[in-house]
Design an enzyme around this catalytic site. Structure first.
Site, PDB file in Angstrom:
ATOM      1  N   SER A 101       0.739  -1.102   0.081  1.00 36.14           N
ATOM      2  CA  SER A 101       0.101  -0.075   0.005  1.00 36.14           C
ATOM      3  C   SER A 101       1.004   1.420  -0.110  1.00 36.14           C
ATOM      4  O   SER A 101       1.627   1.452  -0.816  1.00 36.14           O
ATOM      5  CB  SER A 101      -1.161  -0.068   1.223  1.00 36.14           C
ATOM      6  OG  SER A 101      -2.113   1.027   1.190  1.00 36.14           O
ATOM      7  N   ASP A 198      -9.954  -4.481  -4.372  1.00 34.84           N
ATOM      8  CA  ASP A 198      -9.501  -3.466  -3.549  1.00 34.84           C
ATOM      9  C   ASP A 198     -10.306  -2.348  -3.347  1.00 34.84           C
ATOM     10  O   ASP A 198     -10.836  -1.667  -4.318  1.00 34.84           O
ATOM     11  CB  ASP A 198      -8.022  -2.904  -4.077  1.00 34.84           C
ATOM     12  CG  ASP A 198      -7.422  -2.210  -3.005  1.00 34.84           C
ATOM     13  OD1 ASP A 198      -7.830  -1.454  -2.329  1.00 34.84           O
ATOM     14  OD2 ASP A 198      -6.031  -2.232  -2.961  1.00 34.84           O
ATOM     15  N   HIS A 228      -7.820  -5.239  -0.079  1.00 39.14           N
ATOM     16  CA  HIS A 228      -6.787  -4.375  -0.134  1.00 39.14           C
ATOM     17  C   HIS A 228      -5.552  -4.834   0.684  1.00 39.14           C
ATOM     18  O   HIS A 228      -4.437  -4.637   0.044  1.00 39.14           O
ATOM     19  CB  HIS A 228      -6.971  -2.961   0.725  1.00 39.14           C
ATOM     20  CG  HIS A 228      -5.757  -2.216   0.787  1.00 39.14           C
ATOM     21  ND1 HIS A 228      -5.317  -1.448  -0.426  1.00 39.14           N
ATOM     22  CD2 HIS A 228      -5.139  -1.636   1.717  1.00 39.14           C
ATOM     23  CE1 HIS A 228      -4.414  -0.559  -0.266  1.00 39.14           C
ATOM     24  NE2 HIS A 228      -4.179  -0.758   1.322  1.00 39.14           N
TER      25      HIS A 228
END
Length: 256
Positions: A101, A198, A228
């Site tokens: 991320s 996601d 995610h």
């Protein structure tokens, strides 16, 4: 499990880390926003590195997890500097950065600053430019309120209460580190994993990163299921397979 250690820095908060010293190329894990080095992906990679005999570092950014500092005071550049500090002080030789991320964004920023040290990259739901993109998509009145109040909230199913607070100054400073509007001068092999489910960072972001990278050795792997975090057992198996494959590819390129 490796024991926790602290990297002391002159006039800066100490950084907490776990390290395995073994053969290179080593692997460095970069956590996501409000995550820590104890997340499932970070620990799974440590277990893999221990069994495979690779060097490995996982650490907490300033103000996160077990590291010192105040989270609310941190800017993206502070965490980028943390990554560079770890590369410079806790690793030697070629490294493969694995960024989750926001860690994927930091991975790219670090690769631009230390091209001679970064032999490869694996991004997981790479969130390049994501704070800025998401903020700019808010209604104008919400953005004005955030500027006035100095913060705003975003929903997330991953934290207690379902909302987390982002400092307005953090987003404005992050604008200085945006990458997706021009070519990204990174030429090492890059692998980008993303779930098409996601809900925080659109999978198209990984495609955009791939388009902008100068490297031709870029693969994007999309999973139709998952979320995610990509922390399910099948996701972790995929991550380890991709990292292992990249280590072997990079090793073949190393001079004999």
């Amino acid at each position: 499990m490796s024991s926790i250690q602290f990297l002391t820095r002159l006039s800066l908060p100490r950084l907490a880390y776990h390290r395995i010293s073994a053969q290179n190329p080593g692997i460095v894990f970069l956590s996501g926003f409000m995550s820590s080095m104890n997340a499932e992906k970070a620990v799974a990679l440590e277990n893999f590195c221990r069994s495979a005999g690779y060097s490995y570092v996982r650490f907490d950014y300033t103000g996160c997890g077990s590291s010192e500092g105040n989270f609310k005071d941190c800017l993206l550049r502070d965490w980028k500097d943390d990554v560079l500090t770890v590369l410079d002080n806790l690793t030697t030789g070629p490294q493969i950065l694995v960024g989750s991320s926001m860690g994927g964004w930091l991975m790219l920023l670090a690769g631009l600053e230390r091209p001679e040290r970064v032999a490869g990259m694996v991004g997981i739901a790479t969130a390049a430019d994501s704070f800025v993109t998401a903020f700019n998509q808010l209604p104008p009145e919400v953005r004005m309120e955030a500027a006035k109040m100095g913060e705003y909230k975003r929903p997330s199913k991953y934290i207690e209460g379902g909302m987390y607070t982002i400092q307005y100054n953090f987003v404005k400073e992050a604008e200085e580190h945006c990458l997706l509007q021009s070519s990204i001068d990174i030429t090492c092999p890059v692998r980008l994993l993303h779930s098409m489910n996601d809900e925080l960072v659109p999978w198209q972001t990984s495609l955009k990163v791939a388009e902008q990278l100068k490297s031709d050795d870029v693969d994007v792997i999309l999973r139709k299921s998952g979320d995610h975090r990509m922390s399910r057992s099948d996701d972790l198996k995929l991550l380890i397979t991709v990292v292992d494959d990249l280590v072997h590819k990079v090793t073949q390129k190393e001079p004999k």
